[in-house]
Scaffold this motif. Sequence first.
Motif, PDB file in Angstrom:
ATOM      1  N   ARG A  33      58.511  49.490  57.624  1.00 47.66           N
ATOM      2  CA  ARG A  33      58.590  50.591  56.571  1.00 47.66           C
ATOM      3  C   ARG A  33      57.555  51.782  56.883  1.00 47.66           C
ATOM      4  N   ALA A  34      56.570  51.376  57.416  1.00 46.49           N
ATOM      5  CA  ALA A  34      55.603  52.495  57.885  1.00 46.49           C
ATOM      6  C   ALA A  34      56.253  53.189  59.103  1.00 46.49           C
ATOM      7  N   VAL A  35      56.780  52.452  60.043  1.00 43.94           N
ATOM      8  CA  VAL A  35      57.408  53.135  61.095  1.00 43.94           C
ATOM      9  C   VAL A  35      58.753  54.094  60.941  1.00 43.94           C
ATOM     10  N   GLU A  36      59.471  53.561  59.855  1.00 43.77           N
ATOM     11  CA  GLU A  36      60.690  54.421  59.281  1.00 43.77           C
ATOM     12  C   GLU A  36      60.044  55.608  58.808  1.00 43.77           C
ATOM     13  N   ALA A  37      58.820  55.748  58.212  1.00 47.64           N
ATOM     14  CA  ALA A  37      58.328  56.949  57.501  1.00 47.64           C
ATOM     15  C   ALA A  37      57.854  57.762  58.422  1.00 47.64           C
ATOM     16  N   ASP A  38      56.897  57.423  59.558  1.00 50.20           N
ATOM     17  CA  ASP A  38      56.575  58.155  60.591  1.00 50.20           C
ATOM     18  C   ASP A  38      56.675  57.411  62.025  1.00 50.20           C
ATOM     19  N   PRO A  39      57.715  57.734  62.697  1.00 42.96           N
ATOM     20  CA  PRO A  39      58.222  56.783  63.890  1.00 42.96           C
ATOM     21  C   PRO A  39      57.171  56.853  64.845  1.00 42.96           C
ATOM     22  N   TRP A  40      56.731  57.878  65.162  1.00 45.84           N
ATOM     23  CA  TRP A  40      55.610  58.046  66.264  1.00 45.84           C
ATOM     24  C   TRP A  40      54.222  57.952  66.017  1.00 45.84           C
ATOM     25  N   ALA A  41      53.674  57.249  65.027  1.00 49.15           N
ATOM     26  CA  ALA A  41      52.761  57.136  64.908  1.00 49.15           C
ATOM     27  C   ALA A  41      52.117  55.607  64.585  1.00 49.15           C
ATOM     28  N   VAL A  42      51.077  55.342  64.804  1.00 47.14           N
ATOM     29  CA  VAL A  42      50.651  53.501  64.802  1.00 47.14           C
ATOM     30  C   VAL A  42      50.332  53.378  63.580  1.00 47.14           C
ATOM     31  N   PRO A  43      51.215  52.448  62.741  1.00 41.52           N
ATOM     32  CA  PRO A  43      50.832  52.021  61.334  1.00 41.52           C
ATOM     33  C   PRO A  43      49.410  51.303  61.415  1.00 41.52           C
ATOM     34  N   PRO A  44      48.530  51.626  60.381  1.00 45.93           N
ATOM     35  CA  PRO A  44      47.232  51.357  60.298  1.00 45.93           C
ATOM     36  C   PRO A  44      47.027  49.643  60.396  1.00 45.93           C
ATOM     37  N   VAL A  45      48.070  48.873  60.164  1.00 43.35           N
ATOM     38  CA  VAL A  45      48.088  47.536  59.816  1.00 43.35           C
ATOM     39  C   VAL A  45      48.048  46.806  61.459  1.00 43.35           C
ATOM     40  N   VAL A  46      48.522  47.607  62.551  1.00 41.28           N
ATOM     41  CA  VAL A  46      48.597  47.270  63.791  1.00 41.28           C
ATOM     42  C   VAL A  46      47.000  47.180  64.259  1.00 41.28           C
ATOM     43  N   GLU A  47      46.257  48.316  63.996  1.00 40.01           N
ATOM     44  CA  GLU A  47      44.840  48.205  64.274  1.00 40.01           C
ATOM     45  C   GLU A  47      43.887  47.395  63.619  1.00 40.01           C
ATOM     46  N   GLU A  48      44.095  47.004  62.244  1.00 35.70           N
ATOM     47  CA  GLU A  48      43.621  45.998  61.488  1.00 35.70           C
ATOM     48  C   GLU A  48      43.978  44.589  61.983  1.00 35.70           C
ATOM     49  N   LEU A  49      45.040  44.247  62.511  1.00 34.90           N
ATOM     50  CA  LEU A  49      45.472  42.810  63.199  1.00 34.90           C
ATOM     51  C   LEU A  49      44.677  42.956  64.525  1.00 34.90           C
ATOM     52  N   LYS A  50      44.853  43.969  65.194  1.00 36.62           N
ATOM     53  CA  LYS A  50      44.087  43.831  66.591  1.00 36.62           C
ATOM     54  C   LYS A  50      42.505  43.576  66.415  1.00 36.62           C
ATOM     55  N   ALA A  51      41.913  44.094  65.187  1.00 37.02           N
ATOM     56  CA  ALA A  51      40.478  43.980  65.152  1.00 37.02           C
ATOM     57  C   ALA A  51      40.276  42.452  64.806  1.00 37.02           C
ATOM     58  N   LYS A  52      41.021  42.043  63.984  1.00 39.42           N
ATOM     59  CA  LYS A  52      40.970  40.603  63.715  1.00 39.42           C
ATOM     60  C   LYS A  52      41.347  39.745  64.815  1.00 39.42           C
ATOM     61  N   ALA A  53      42.224  40.076  65.524  1.00 35.56           N
ATOM     62  CA  ALA A  53      42.542  39.130  66.541  1.00 35.56           C
ATOM     63  C   ALA A  53      41.273  38.842  67.535  1.00 35.56           C
ATOM     64  N   ARG A  54      40.584  40.255  67.940  1.00 37.74           N
ATOM     65  CA  ARG A  54      39.567  40.024  68.689  1.00 37.74           C
ATOM     66  C   ARG A  54      38.216  39.492  68.191  1.00 37.74           C
ATOM     67  N   ALA A  55      38.172  39.770  66.979  1.00 35.68           N
ATOM     68  CA  ALA A  55      37.056  39.170  66.249  1.00 35.68           C
ATOM     69  C   ALA A  55      37.089  37.742  66.625  1.00 35.68           C
ATOM     70  N   GLN A  56      38.259  36.979  66.793  1.00 35.38           N
ATOM     71  CA  GLN A  56      38.609  35.620  66.768  1.00 35.38           C
ATOM     72  C   GLN A  56      38.698  34.910  68.242  1.00 35.38           C
ATOM     73  N   GLY A  57      38.584  36.063  69.228  1.00 36.04           N
ATOM     74  CA  GLY A  57      38.233  35.559  70.541  1.00 36.04           C
ATOM     75  C   GLY A  57      39.914  35.537  70.994  1.00 36.04           C
ATOM     76  N   LEU A  58      40.810  35.990  70.439  1.00 37.78           N
ATOM     77  CA  LEU A  58      42.381  36.004  70.932  1.00 37.78           C
ATOM     78  C   LEU A  58      42.801  37.375  71.493  1.00 37.78           C
ATOM     79  N   TRP A  59      42.149  37.702  72.570  1.00 36.84           N
ATOM     80  CA  TRP A  59      42.262  38.897  73.158  1.00 36.84           C
ATOM     81  C   TRP A  59      42.210  39.134  74.663  1.00 36.84           C
ATOM     82  N   ASN A  60      43.008  39.769  75.206  1.00 34.98           N
ATOM     83  CA  ASN A  60      43.342  39.775  76.558  1.00 34.98           C
ATOM     84  C   ASN A  60      43.454  38.582  77.417  1.00 34.98           C
ATOM     85  N   LEU A  61      44.176  37.559  76.715  1.00 34.73           N
ATOM     86  CA  LEU A  61      44.602  36.246  77.268  1.00 34.73           C
ATOM     87  C   LEU A  61      45.243  36.133  78.554  1.00 34.73           C
TER      88      LEU A  61
END
Length: 397
Positions: A33-61
Amino acid sequence: MDFAHPARVLDLLDRVATFVRDEVEPAEVDHRRAVEADPWAVPPVVEELKAKARAQGLWNLFLPSESGLSTVEYAPLAEAMGRSPLAPEVFNCNAPDTGNMEVLHLYGSQAQQDRWLKPLLDGLIRSAFCMTEPDVASSDATNMAATAIPDDDEIVLNGTKWFSTGLGHPNCSVVIFMGLTDPTAPRHAQHSMVLVPLDTPGVTIDRMLPVFGRHDEPYGHGQVTFTDVRLPLDSVIAGLGRGFEIAQGRLGPGRVHHCMRLIGLAERALELACVRATRRVAFGKPLADLGGNRERVATARIAIDQARLLVLHTAWKLDAHGLAATRSEISQIKVAVPAMALSVIDMAIQLHGAAGMTDDFPLAAAYAAARSLRLADGPDEVHQDVVARLELKKHRP
């Protein structure tokens, strides 16, 4: 081969799969839905999930120097990520950035790594790979007409590239350009790879190309023109004429990653098909009990498991014997896995009826992605030719 994963890999696999199931898949609807509203912007949820994954050590595997994982150990993690189109970026394991990071790690100078590899590993920027051209048959990479010509202490780029995935991403900051440097050199020493900041004068993004009517926002597949683009000669990766050598080193592990992600996508399609078949009723029976659907589900299960074993064998052989000894197997998986995934996803769409062709389910996008991979990194026919040549070579007098 030992089919048992080491304890560390089993732990990572459980954590990645849990994260995809509990964090990533539930975010897909809001992301769409966020992409449909603004197709060429990164939805905030992506950066939120990236931060969570990196905090759990699930990064650059994907990168052995960062994770300590071999190709065969990373393979099941790539499969788990492949269930969702969001997941690879969330773990900073998305193409084409993974391939570009591998290039910089293996072939980049210290200055190139400091400028581009570090922010890519940190997930701060994105990148694209500019190789395919609209005016030549790019399945034969020696056809490339775009040029990368040295001029004193500079390299000058001219030409048009297209299907450069990731070019539309707002954080795309650099591309790797492959161009013809010396047409008189031996066939596989004619081309060079060059790092090009996207804001360099002479670089023009012409358009974003639809794939089956989808633009895959916010990544996109761009057509880009290079007009007298001048860069310092130290923008060349590893030296002039080494483009093919770099390309082959980049594509080996990358094809394993592509195929394992696609197996994860096929697994999700099969799960959706089974849920639909056991809960949807027509003509007084569950769909699972109508029209040969049980056999279709069984065929899909067998095909996925066969494909997985072929890819794991390829990954094992790549680790044990290197790229040159694994050329046939890499081409085999590139033909077999997309064909398998297309068949499974098509079956799942059929069980969902008209709904399967909408964005209410992830199947239509999955089908487009799987079909695209029959062309990406070389069409089926190129890989079949590689397999056949290597097989026939064993028996020629």
